[in-house]
Design an enzyme around this catalytic site. Structure first.
Site, PDB file in Angstrom:
ATOM      1  N   GLU A   1      26.417  -0.624   8.526  1.00 29.10           N
ATOM      2  CA  GLU A   1      27.780  -1.530   7.780  1.00 29.10           C
ATOM      3  C   GLU A   1      28.105   0.190   7.234  1.00 29.10           C
ATOM      4  OE1 GLU A   1      29.674  -2.513   3.155  1.00 29.10           O
ATOM      5  OE2 GLU A   1      27.832  -3.850   4.297  1.00 29.10           O
TER       6      GLU A   1
ATOM      7  N   ASP B   1      24.775  -4.481   4.911  1.00 28.42           N
ATOM      8  CA  ASP B   1      24.130  -4.883   4.302  1.00 28.42           C
ATOM      9  C   ASP B   1      23.511  -5.983   3.687  1.00 28.42           C
ATOM     10  OD1 ASP B   1      24.568  -2.165   3.411  1.00 28.42           O
ATOM     11  OD2 ASP B   1      25.843  -2.254   1.759  1.00 28.42           O
TER      12      ASP B   1
ATOM     13  N   TYR C   1      17.727  -0.699  -1.561  1.00 29.65           N
ATOM     14  CA  TYR C   1      18.849  -0.972  -1.720  1.00 29.65           C
ATOM     15  C   TYR C   1      19.305  -1.043  -3.276  1.00 29.65           C
ATOM     16  CZ  TYR C   1      22.852  -4.031  -1.118  1.00 29.65           C
ATOM     17  OH  TYR C   1      24.845  -4.140  -1.394  1.00 29.65           O
TER      18      TYR C   1
END
Length: 736
Positions: A8, A104, A308
């Site tokens: 990403e 992601d 994350y």
């Protein structure tokens, strides 16, 4: 044949490339023996602008609404078009046998990659990498367990449905409002209900009537006792009652009725998800939700020391437990080193308080990775956020805090009085707080935390026995007043967005339950941006540290269709999007409902007899179009903007800086232009920028020329930003 990996962001792409041994540099990609790694820059493809469907939607006219293309098209984002062509070229290489989606792991990440693939028209087998951190170990493990991309097809359909619904509803409602009232107005299914939540809190504050209440303390030789009513309350609204009690018991003999001693435990708070982290960072350090997310992204992508960030879970999965010792070792630098050393000498076990696979959807709670860091390499904000994550992670691994609580009840003339004391026996996770306090970290309790009724003495209290007689020598009546709810800060607004049920007008319990289960207004990934957009569109303003509606924000709530001002719409959408992702309903059925709803809201706006009024007009004319300009408060100062939506000229008047007033030490504003720039303070202090720089230079501190230059560049950049940010990302480049 080689595999093409699409990440990403460039930073993540380079990390993956390094782990996979892709060292040969290309323009926007890296290549090795078995893999080619390329990357997006966030979204490279978006839903097409209304103007791209033909001439009828190029001009903003009410008669061309609603805009309902038979099929919503996608287009390459111009400013990142070069990288899109790079990715497309790699996908069509003859030596590329399959594509690995490594964006992601979530609904929006799925959309980033799939739209690029769809727009290019490539037809090759696809795999999916799904990881929660970008450490070398996590990347290797992820590539050893790739899944078929078809497993995520329904998730992709839900992502498309969300984007298209926001385009249809948000763009049509924004255009209709803007054209109807010839003002820079916008609304959407998340930003408008957020305004409504703020409005409801302001209405509660305005309508609040303070009421006096009274409490009573009676002194004896041994201690100070708190009166308790028959309802076990330590206060009463009746002044006559409390005065009567005082008269009744003064110089009276109380008898100890009960002495309770019990062992108590307090457990560590849960691990962080993004929202709870943003709340604490705002409360402790004043960071905005967007700042906290930016710091987290840097810690995740650049330093690779946290997992994350865009997660809504506060639990870990069972497979993470075996990695905990390695993560503890990575946290040993800094103030928590003694705790880490102690934990590493014990057997680490997961328990249901923080390990539960059923309570983790896409991503587990935010915790440190197995990678250590030199704290000196972190910026101030990064370090503060990292320390919060580490402290919460270590807290849940420590045993509960144990203490002995003693509660004594005495009765005098039929009135009850209590005395409480607490003796700490084992600090447990509170050791973390002790270390934080020694390090000077702010441990202020949350504004919305509930206080324990009565007074608790920390430490031992005199020994009492049942039947013991006590003489009450004197008493004191304390008067207080009930307080209205506080205005929202960013921390409390985030909490309200996450759990907006109490702001819903509907009595539908099923809908309220759905809203709670689906995460409230927006997502952990979008709430910070929503708040920022409301600031940038001048619908809310900050009066340190509280958030208030502007006149524009109030009027938008009056003018917007009623359905768009309630959290219920989001509740319904998120439930249906979850059903699409779960294969329970079809995307086309959801879209049919959205199109019908879009027609209805445009009709509502067209038929409305309400008007919009500028109440912040100045006498200054726009240098570009000649119309009078508006003075608005933005997040950190004041600005002039042109009232004409098609002009969009803006000029910064002032901005709050980090420079402190030498008299009252509050932050000063920098106003003016060129050589006339000067600092001003609310206390009345004034100082030219040149004099300020000279004074600070002589004292060996303050703001450097580089800092001032950076600040002025930032102001110029802000002046170029569009005046009106609408809800969806798809609106970003519209000149409203």
């Amino acid at each position: 044949m080689k595999s093409l990996v699409i990440a990403e962001k460039p930073s993540v792409g380079r990390d993956i490339a390094r782990v996979l041994g892709c060292k040969q540099g290309g323009n926007g990609y890296l290549e090795g023996k078995d893999y080619v790694v390329t990357w997006a820059l966030g979204h490279l493809v978006e839903l097409a602008d209304p103007e791209s469907y033909g001439d009828k939607w190029k001009a903003w006219k009410m008669e061309t609404l609603p805009m309902l293309p038979e099929r919503l098209e996608i287009q390459v984002i111009k400013k990142t078009g070069r990288q899109y062509q790079t990715v497309k070229t790699q996908m069509f290489r003859k030596d590329i046998g399959q594509i690995i989606i490594a964006t992601d792991a979530g609904r929006e990440g799925e959309l980033v990659a799939r739209w690029i693939i769809q727009k290019s028209g490539v037809k090759k087998p696809m795999k999916r990498l799904w990881i929660s951190s970008v450490t070398d170990k996590a990347i290797r493990q992820g590539f050893s367990s790739l899944r078929d991309a078809r497993d995520y097809q329904k998730l992709y359909e839900a992502a498309v449905a969300r984007a298209e619904a926001d385009w249809l509803v948000g763009l049509n409602a924004t255009r209709a409002l803007t054209v109807k009232h010839n003002a820079q107005l916008s609304c959407g299914r998340v930003q408008t209900p957020t305004l409504a939540i703020i409005a409801k809190r302001e209405a509660q504050i305005k309508a609040f009537q303070p009421k006096s209440y009274y409490s009573l303390k009676m002194k004896s030789k041994e201690a100070s006792w708190t009166w308790k009513s028959a309802q076990n309350s330590s206060s009463t609204f009746s002044k006559e009652e409390i005065q009567k009690v005082k008269t009744q018991v003064t110089n009276g003999t109380a008898v100890v009725k009960e002495v309770k001693k019990k062992q108590q435990k307090s457990y560590a708070p849960q691990l962080y998800d993004l929202t709870s982290l943003q709340q604490d960072a705002n409360r402790m350090f004043g960071f905005s939700a967007k700042q906290t997310l930016d710091y987290m992204q840097s810690l995740y992508e650049r330093h690779k020391v946290v997992t994350y960030p865009r997660t809504d879970s506060r639990y870990l999965t069972a497979d993470i437990v075996e990695t905990i010792p390695e993560r503890i070792r990575a946290c040993r630098s800094g103030v928590f080193a003694p705790i880490c050393g102690k934990l590493l000498k014990t057997a680490i076990k997961g328990n249901k308080s923080f390990v539960d696979d059923k309570k983790v959807s896409d991503h587990h709670a935010i915790i440190p990775t197995e990678q250590g860091v030199n704290l000196k390499d972190l910026e101030y904000g990064e370090r503060k956020i990292y320390e919060l994550v580490v402290s919460r992670f270590l807290s849940v691994l420590l045993p509960p805090c144990q203490y002995q609580q003693t509660e004594v009840t005495a009765v005098c003339e039929g009135q009850h009085f209590t005395l409480k004391g607490r003796i700490l026996e084992q600090p447990g996770w509170q050791e973390i707080k002790m270390l934080q306090k020694e390090a000077g970290m702010d441990l202020t309790e949350s504004e919305e935390a509930e206080e324990e009724p009565g007074e608790v003495v920390t430490g031992s209290i005199p020994d009492f026995r049942q039947g013991q007689k006590i003489l009450f020598t004197e008493g004191k009546i304390n008067e207080g007043k009930t307080k209205p709810p506080l205005p929202f800060t960013e921390a409390t607004l985030l909490a309200a967005m996450e759990n907006p049920v109490k702001y819903m007008e509907s009595a539908d319990q099923k809908l309220k339950k759905t809203l709670g289960e689906t995460g409230g207004l927006g997502t952990v990934a979008t709430r910070a941006d929503i708040i920022e957009k409301l600031f940038h569109s001048f619908m809310i303003e900050k009066r340190d540290p509280y958030i208030h509606l502007t006149s524009k924000g109030r009027q938008v709530l009056e003018l917007a269709p009623q359905g768009l001002t309630s959290p219920e719409l989001t509740a319904k959408w998120e439930q249906e999007l979850a059903d699409i992702a779960g294969g329970k309903i079809k995307k086309k059925d959801f879209e049919a409902k959205i199109r019908t709803y879009t027609v209805d809201i445009v009709k509502d706006i067209q038929a409305s007899s309400k008007t919009y009024r500028h109440d912040n007009l100045t006498g200054k004319k726009c240098p570009e179009c000649g119309k009078l300009m508006l003075e608005v408060n933005h997040k950190n100062g004041k600005m002039l903007v042109c009232q004409d939506r098609e002009c969009g000229y803006r000029k910064t008047l002032s901005k709050v800086t980090n420079a402190r007033c030498p008299q009252c030490h509050k932050k000063m504003e920098l106003i003016g232009e060129g050589e006339n720039r000067r600092f001003t303070c609310v206390c009345g202090y004034r100082e030219k920028l040149s004099a300020f720089e000279k004074r600070k230079k002589e004292s060996g501190g303050g703001v450097s020329k580089k800092d001032v230059s950076r600040y002025m560049n930032q102001m110029r950049q802000e002046a170029k930003e569009p005046v009106n940010h609408a809800f969806a990302d798809a609106f970003a480049k519209l000149k409203l």
